[in-house]
Design a protein around this motif. Structure first.
Motif, PDB file in Angstrom:
ATOM      1  N   ASP A 157       2.703  -1.784   4.534  1.00  0.00           N
ATOM      2  CA  ASP A 157       2.353  -0.364   4.644  1.00  0.00           C
ATOM      3  C   ASP A 157       3.653   0.397   4.385  1.00  0.00           C
ATOM      4  OD1 ASP A 157       1.245   2.079   5.235  1.00  0.00           O
ATOM      5  OD2 ASP A 157       0.937   1.691   7.368  1.00  0.00           O
ATOM      6  N   VAL A 194      -2.887   4.636  -2.830  1.00  0.00           N
ATOM      7  CA  VAL A 194      -3.961   5.387  -2.186  1.00  0.00           C
ATOM      8  C   VAL A 194      -3.740   6.860  -2.491  1.00  0.00           C
ATOM      9  CG1 VAL A 194      -5.142   5.887  -0.012  1.00  0.00           C
ATOM     10  CG2 VAL A 194      -4.026   3.669  -0.341  1.00  0.00           C
ATOM     11  N   THR A 195      -4.802   7.533  -2.880  1.00  0.00           N
ATOM     12  CA  THR A 195      -4.669   8.951  -3.187  1.00  0.00           C
ATOM     13  C   THR A 195      -5.919   9.681  -2.715  1.00  0.00           C
ATOM     14  OG1 THR A 195      -4.136  10.572  -4.904  1.00  0.00           O
ATOM     15  CG2 THR A 195      -5.607   8.754  -5.529  1.00  0.00           C
ATOM     16  N   SER A 247      10.504   3.704   0.098  1.00  0.00           N
ATOM     17  CA  SER A 247       9.216   3.259  -0.442  1.00  0.00           C
ATOM     18  C   SER A 247       9.417   2.148  -1.462  1.00  0.00           C
ATOM     19  CB  SER A 247       8.491   4.422  -1.119  1.00  0.00           C
ATOM     20  OG  SER A 247       8.475   5.544  -0.288  1.00  0.00           O
ATOM     21  N   PRO A 249       5.467   6.988   2.729  1.00  0.00           N
ATOM     22  CA  PRO A 249       5.028   7.873   1.652  1.00  0.00           C
ATOM     23  C   PRO A 249       6.226   8.307   0.816  1.00  0.00           C
ATOM     24  CG  PRO A 249       5.004   9.037   3.752  1.00  0.00           C
ATOM     25  CD  PRO A 249       5.336   7.595   4.055  1.00  0.00           C
ATOM     26  N   ILE A 297       0.880  -1.171   0.000  1.00  0.00           N
ATOM     27  CA  ILE A 297       0.000   0.000   0.000  1.00  0.00           C
ATOM     28  C   ILE A 297       0.918   1.222   0.000  1.00  0.00           C
ATOM     29  CG2 ILE A 297      -1.960   1.115   1.106  1.00  0.00           C
ATOM     30  CD1 ILE A 297      -2.564  -1.805   0.572  1.00  0.00           C
ATOM     31  N   MET A 298       0.883   1.959  -1.102  1.00  0.00           N
ATOM     32  CA  MET A 298       1.751   3.133  -1.250  1.00  0.00           C
ATOM     33  C   MET A 298       0.893   4.378  -1.425  1.00  0.00           C
ATOM     34  SD  MET A 298       4.738   1.959  -3.854  1.00  0.00           S
ATOM     35  CE  MET A 298       5.580   3.530  -3.765  1.00  0.00           C
ATOM     36  N   SER A 299       1.559   5.535  -1.413  1.00  0.00           N
ATOM     37  CA  SER A 299       0.728   6.728  -1.567  1.00  0.00           C
ATOM     38  C   SER A 299       1.360   7.864  -2.361  1.00  0.00           C
ATOM     39  CB  SER A 299       0.336   7.268  -0.198  1.00  0.00           C
ATOM     40  OG  SER A 299       1.463   7.820   0.434  1.00  0.00           O
ATOM     41  N   LYS A 345      -3.118   5.946   3.624  1.00  0.00           N
ATOM     42  CA  LYS A 345      -2.390   4.702   3.360  1.00  0.00           C
ATOM     43  C   LYS A 345      -2.491   3.737   4.549  1.00  0.00           C
ATOM     44  CE  LYS A 345       1.849   5.686   3.274  1.00  0.00           C
ATOM     45  NZ  LYS A 345       2.089   5.215   4.630  1.00  0.00           N
ATOM     46  N   THR A 346      -2.232   4.256   5.728  1.00  0.00           N
ATOM     47  CA  THR A 346      -2.288   3.398   6.913  1.00  0.00           C
ATOM     48  C   THR A 346      -3.719   2.979   7.211  1.00  0.00           C
ATOM     49  OG1 THR A 346      -0.297   4.417   7.807  1.00  0.00           O
ATOM     50  CG2 THR A 346      -1.718   3.281   9.371  1.00  0.00           C
TER      51      THR A 346
END
Lengths: 315, 138
Positions: free
Chosen positions: A196, A218-219, A205, A199, A28-30, A37-38
């Motif tokens: 997780d 995730v945005t 990352s 960012p 899961i990145m952002s 994200k978390t």
């Protein structure tokens, strides 16, 4: 959760879980921080575990690990994370200054009669130590943080990397925490491994992402969210990882994410509507998935997409 | 004054000793935002300064040390800029405040360190220095 019926999880669980390729690893990145994200990583992991899946959640945002704040957990294991860094031996040094040029991370200053090593900049690459003509830089261990393992419940294992205050290089600890999670997933019969990630798009990352089967970006529907997500997307794309978008704090008025998704042909697999009650719960250290049907639905969509990816390439 | 001996440190020590014992000439380095000799404005950053202008009292010459490679460095810009400043053989630094890493480098040198006045040129800062109006960086 509404998984596709032809990919029934129940039948998959028991006989194949120990096989290496059956662990589904997702990062899961952002790009941008603070987009959720978390929230997504923790709620996704806890929701899967509640459904009887064996899940390992690894917090690889080692500079600010906060996933653990949302989990009732028992500590099982804690190990120091150690790296090796050069220590200058004045008695052996011939003051040629070559070490300064060998270091690609600007971690060494070579003064006429003194060599300064900046441990916080060192990436433990050994170049200075190996190439020093006088063997005057020997590698010695240094603690940079801790890797802790917790049990949340019978289905959920949580591993967290936590960088010591004052340390500047996160990627080494991310790698160590990630690899511990990968090993643990093998031995503990884990089916879903959720990273997780930190960012941004830096090494810290990337280290999370490169060992995963798929990437969830995730945005949030803002120009800033789009900008940073697009950078993270370039990273995932360059690494040839199947990739999908989740829009958190979704609200009408900004179409930039959709436009980007269309142009890049990257799917928007879920939307989590903006909800101030969810934000308030989060601030109290609580992500009660069951109380937010829209979140629950989004998590199901993420799981379905991941199963499709595993079943045969990116849908 | 003979500065063509041995290592930089010997040059620096010689220069300092010359200055303190014989009232010798100084070699002064400034953090600068542009390469315009004495008219260069001070850069208020050290590690990521555009470059450094160097003034040699003896010859009345202004020269330039480019710092472009550090401007966008991922890390350690202060270390490498500090290294360049030491390598210049200057005996006095006038310019931006130093971060902890740059300070660690320059503190190990024999260089005297002074906080320059932002918004003024190297020449103006030089005159303030000669008038004893610049504060030491410690």
């Amino acid at each position: 959760m509404c998984f596709r019926p032809n990919l029934s999880l129940g039948s998959r669980n028991n006989h194949r879980a120990s096989e290496r390729n059956l662990i589904l690893t997702v990062t899961i990145m952002s790009g941008k921080g603070g987009v959720g994200k978390t929230t997504v990583a923790v709620s996704f992991a806890t929701q899967l575990a509640r459904r009887g899946e064996k899940v390992l959640l690894a917090d690889l945002d080692v500079e600010e690990p906060n996933a653990g704040l949302f989990l009732q957990k028992q500590r099982k294991d804690s190990v120091d994370a150690v790296v090796y860094r050069p220590k200058w031996r004045e008695d052996l040094c011939i003051f040629c200054g070559k070490c300064q040029g060998f270091c690609k991370f600007n971690a060494i200053a070579a003064l006429p009669k003194y060599i300064i090593v900046f441990p916080e900049l060192c990436h433990s690459c050994y170049a200075c130590s190996d190439l020093c003509p006088a063997s005057a830089l020997s590698m010695v261990p240094a603690k940079i943080g801790q890797i802790q393992q917790y049990s949340v419940n019978e289905n959920l294992v949580f591993i967290e990397g936590r960088l010591d205050i004052g340390q500047e290089i996160a990627s080494t600890l991310v790698r160590q925490t990630r690899d511990k999670a990968l090993r643990e997933a093998q031995t503990a019969g884990i089916q879903w491994l959720v990273f997780d990630a930190a960012p941004g798009t830096a090494c810290a990352s990337r280290e999370a992402m490169i060992k995963s089967d798929a990437v969830i970006l995730v945005t949030e529907p803002t120009p800033f969210g789009l900008h940073d997500m697009s950078l993270a997307y370039q990273l995932a794309k360059a690494s040839r990882k199947p990739c999908a978008l989740v829009i958190n704090k979704d609200s009408p008025g900004y179409a930039g994410i959709e436009k980007f998704a269309n142009e890049e042909k990257v799917p928007i697999i879920a939307r989590i509507p903006y909800n101030s009650r969810l934000a308030q719960s989060y601030s109290e250290g609580n992500i009660p998935v069951g109380a937010f049907p829209a979140l629950e639905h989004a998590l199901s969509r993420i799981a379905s997409w991941l199963l499709k990816v595993r079943a045969g390439g990116q849908p | 004054m003979a500065l063509d001996i041995g290592t930089i440190s010997e040059m620096a020590i010689t220069a300092i000793m010359t200055k303190t014992t014989m009232g010798g000439k100084l070699k002064i380095i400034f953090s600068a935002s542009e390469n315009k000799g004495k008219d260069s404005f001070l850069d208020d950053r050290f590690g990521r300064a555009a470059g450094f202008v160097v003034y040699e009292e003896e010859t009345d010459q202004w020269s330039w040390i480019d710092n472009a490679s550090n401007v966008n460095a991922a890390g350690g810009a202060g270390v490498q800029a500090g290294q360049a400043v030491v390598n210049s053989g200057a005996t006095v630094y006038i310019g931006a405040q130093l971060g902890p890493k740059a300070m660690a480098v320059l503190a190990r040198s024999t260089m005297k360190l002074f906080a320059g006045v932002p918004g003024k040129t190297a020449r103006e800062n030089y005159e303030l220095f000669k008038a004893g109006k610049l504060e030491k960086i410690e």
